[in-house]
Design an enzyme around this catalytic site. Structure first.
Site, PDB file in Angstrom:
ATOM      1  CE  LYS A 110     -32.020 -63.772 -19.224  1.00 27.18           C
ATOM      2  NZ  LYS A 110     -31.254 -63.255 -18.091  1.00 27.18           N
ATOM      3  CE  LYS A 190     -33.175 -51.393 -21.049  1.00 24.72           C
ATOM      4  NZ  LYS A 190     -32.820 -52.371 -20.131  1.00 24.72           N
ATOM      5  CE  LYS A 193     -26.113 -58.456 -24.464  1.00 21.00           C
ATOM      6  NZ  LYS A 193     -25.946 -57.317 -23.554  1.00 21.00           N
TER       7      LYS A 193
HETATM    8  P1  ADP Z   1     -28.882 -55.410 -23.091  1.00 24.84           P
HETATM    9  O1  ADP Z   1     -30.280 -54.988 -22.683  1.00 24.84           O
HETATM   10  O2  ADP Z   1     -28.501 -54.856 -24.407  1.00 24.84           O
HETATM   11  O3  ADP Z   1     -28.677 -56.907 -22.974  1.00 24.84           O
HETATM   12  P2  ADP Z   1     -27.375 -55.319 -20.639  1.00 24.84           P
HETATM   13  O4  ADP Z   1     -28.519 -55.942 -19.899  1.00 24.84           O
HETATM   14  O5  ADP Z   1     -26.133 -56.117 -20.861  1.00 24.84           O
HETATM   15  O6  ADP Z   1     -27.907 -54.736 -22.043  1.00 24.84           O
HETATM   16  O7  ADP Z   1     -27.021 -53.952 -19.908  1.00 24.84           O
HETATM   17  C1  ADP Z   1     -25.788 -53.590 -19.363  1.00 24.84           C
HETATM   18  C2  ADP Z   1     -25.999 -52.259 -18.631  1.00 24.84           C
HETATM   19  O8  ADP Z   1     -26.466 -51.233 -19.527  1.00 24.84           O
HETATM   20  C3  ADP Z   1     -27.060 -52.362 -17.525  1.00 24.84           C
HETATM   21  O9  ADP Z   1     -26.600 -51.646 -16.398  1.00 24.84           O
HETATM   22  C4  ADP Z   1     -28.286 -51.700 -18.121  1.00 24.84           C
HETATM   23  O10 ADP Z   1     -29.079 -51.085 -17.131  1.00 24.84           O
HETATM   24  C5  ADP Z   1     -27.696 -50.660 -19.081  1.00 24.84           C
HETATM   25  N1  ADP Z   1     -28.586 -50.489 -20.243  1.00 24.84           N
HETATM   26  C6  ADP Z   1     -28.816 -51.391 -21.224  1.00 24.84           C
HETATM   27  N2  ADP Z   1     -29.682 -50.918 -22.154  1.00 24.84           N
HETATM   28  C7  ADP Z   1     -30.020 -49.665 -21.753  1.00 24.84           C
HETATM   29  C8  ADP Z   1     -30.890 -48.639 -22.290  1.00 24.84           C
HETATM   30  N3  ADP Z   1     -31.545 -48.809 -23.428  1.00 24.84           N
HETATM   31  N4  ADP Z   1     -31.006 -47.478 -21.611  1.00 24.84           N
HETATM   32  C9  ADP Z   1     -30.314 -47.288 -20.460  1.00 24.84           C
HETATM   33  N5  ADP Z   1     -29.492 -48.209 -19.904  1.00 24.84           N
HETATM   34  C10 ADP Z   1     -29.330 -49.383 -20.525  1.00 24.84           C
END
Ligand code: ADP
Ligand code: TRP
Length: 322
Positions: A110, A190, A193
């Site tokens: 970060k 990947k 958000k």
């Molecule tokens: P983002 O990347 O959208 O901010 P988060 O970090 O809040 O998502 O992820 C919440 C959960 O969803 C975590 O356990 C993460 O490993 C899973 N996750 C998020 N994006 C993916 C993806 N593209 N493929 C598989 N798992 C994901």
């Protein structure tokens, strides 16, 4: 086994969150005693608009329930309903070295991205340790990116036990969800958000259709075979197509004759087929906030009951006795 995990309400749920995390959490409710929570105190480290946090938290609760979390089987609660969590976090922070937190990749990442870190972001892993230790969890299902935070939790346990010469906590094991597919987003990176490339699980139908139609593809003509390697559309079709259509997907790419537009329409159809019932349930729960609140209150009451003996024990060890 006692299982615990949390999800930050820092945005709307997308299909990556479902296939990468929530689906596995829900499956575990059939075999183990599960505690799942909405990590709103964690989300405060990045979400600084009150109404956003309230909305994301409510929608995350409705999402968990709509996707099949059964409150009779698993406990669902909101982190901020448990005041003992920040209390334990403070106690743990006094046995956590600065160096341990300075070494955390997610914090360093970060900072490298140029985010000006606040103290909450730095202390994030200590709050996570409190979440886990307070319910005596043995098993913590998380994505690979959270593995180090579990190691930090284990280090904090050792440090607490060494400092006070008394045992208080169970050492939790991570259950790393690394055999799950990384779901690609609209642009092939990947789905996340933070990249703005998501397909929301519960977004309005029209908006979801538009997102799916905008998946990035190359300019291979309709008649020609299409490359599968690096194709987000192919990966998403594989994830969604029912068994009876898998062959169709392979043929459409290998033999040509099917345009990307038609494939995307199919994908949208599969999406609605798979998530239609959950989407209806989500809308019902959204319209009836009372039900979600009742479930969260019951969850919080259950958690506070479960954690009371451990908190008494910890307070006694550190000398907070009244
Ligand atoms: P983002 O990347 O959208 O901010 P988060 O970090 O809040 O998502 O992820 C919440 C959960 O969803 C975590 O356990 C993460 O490993 C899973 N996750 C998020 N994006 C993916 C993806 N593209 N493929 C598989 N798992 C994901
Ligand atoms: N940090 C986790 C994530 O971003 C969410 C989380 C907070 C969590 N507290 C937790 C996960 C405790 C497991 C256990 O995905």
């Amino acid at each position: 086994m006692r299982v615990l995990s949390g999800v930050q309400p820092s945005g709307t749920l997308h299909i990556g969150n479902y296939f990468g995390a929530i689906r596995q959490f829900i499956e575990l409710q059939h075999e183990h005693e599960c505690f799942y929570f909405l990590a709103d105190l964690h989300a405060l480290t990045t979400v600084h608009r009150g109404e956003d946090l309230t909305g994301f938290t409510r929608d995350l609760a409705a999402g968990f329930l709509a996707l099949g979390l059964d409150p009779e089987k698993a406990v669902l609660y909101r982190q901020s309903d448990i005041p003992e969590i920040p209390e334990l976090m403070w106690i743990l922070s006094t046995v956590t070295s600065m160096g341990l937190l300075q070494r955390c990749h997610s914090f360093k990442d970060k900072v490298a991205q140029g985010i000006v870190p606040n103290h909450g972001l730095f202390a994030y892993p200590v709050l996570m340790a409190a979440d886990i230790l307070i319910v005596d969890a043995n098993l913590v299902p998380v994505g690979k990116d959270q593995k180090q935070h579990l190691e930090v939790t284990r280090d904090i346990v050792a440090s607490f036990h060494a400092t006070y010469g008394a045992e208080a906590f169970t050492l939790p094991e991570p259950l790393i969800l690394d055999d799950v597919a990384v779901v690609p987003g609209l642009d092939g990176r990947k789905m996340s958000k933070s990249y703005g490339n998501t397909i929301d699980l519960f977004g309005p139908e029209k908006a979801v259709r538009k997102r799916i139609m905008s998946i990035v593809t190359d300019s291979t003509p309709v008649e020609a075979p299409k490359p599968k390697e690096g194709s987000a559309l192919y990966e998403l079709l594989k994830l969604f197509a029912p068994a009876s259509d898998r062959e169709w997907v392979e043929k459409a790419f290998d033999e040509g004759g099917v345009g990307y537009g038609e494939m995307k329409k199919r994908l949208f159809g599969y999406f609605i087929e798979q998530f239609g019932p959950a989407r209806s349930r989500f809308n019902e729960l959204r319209a009836d906030r009372g039900e979600v609140e009742r479930i969260l209150s019951a969850g919080a009451a259950r958690v506070r009951e479960v954690i009371a003996p451990l908190m008494d024990h910890v307070r006694r060890i550190v000398g907070i006795t009244h």
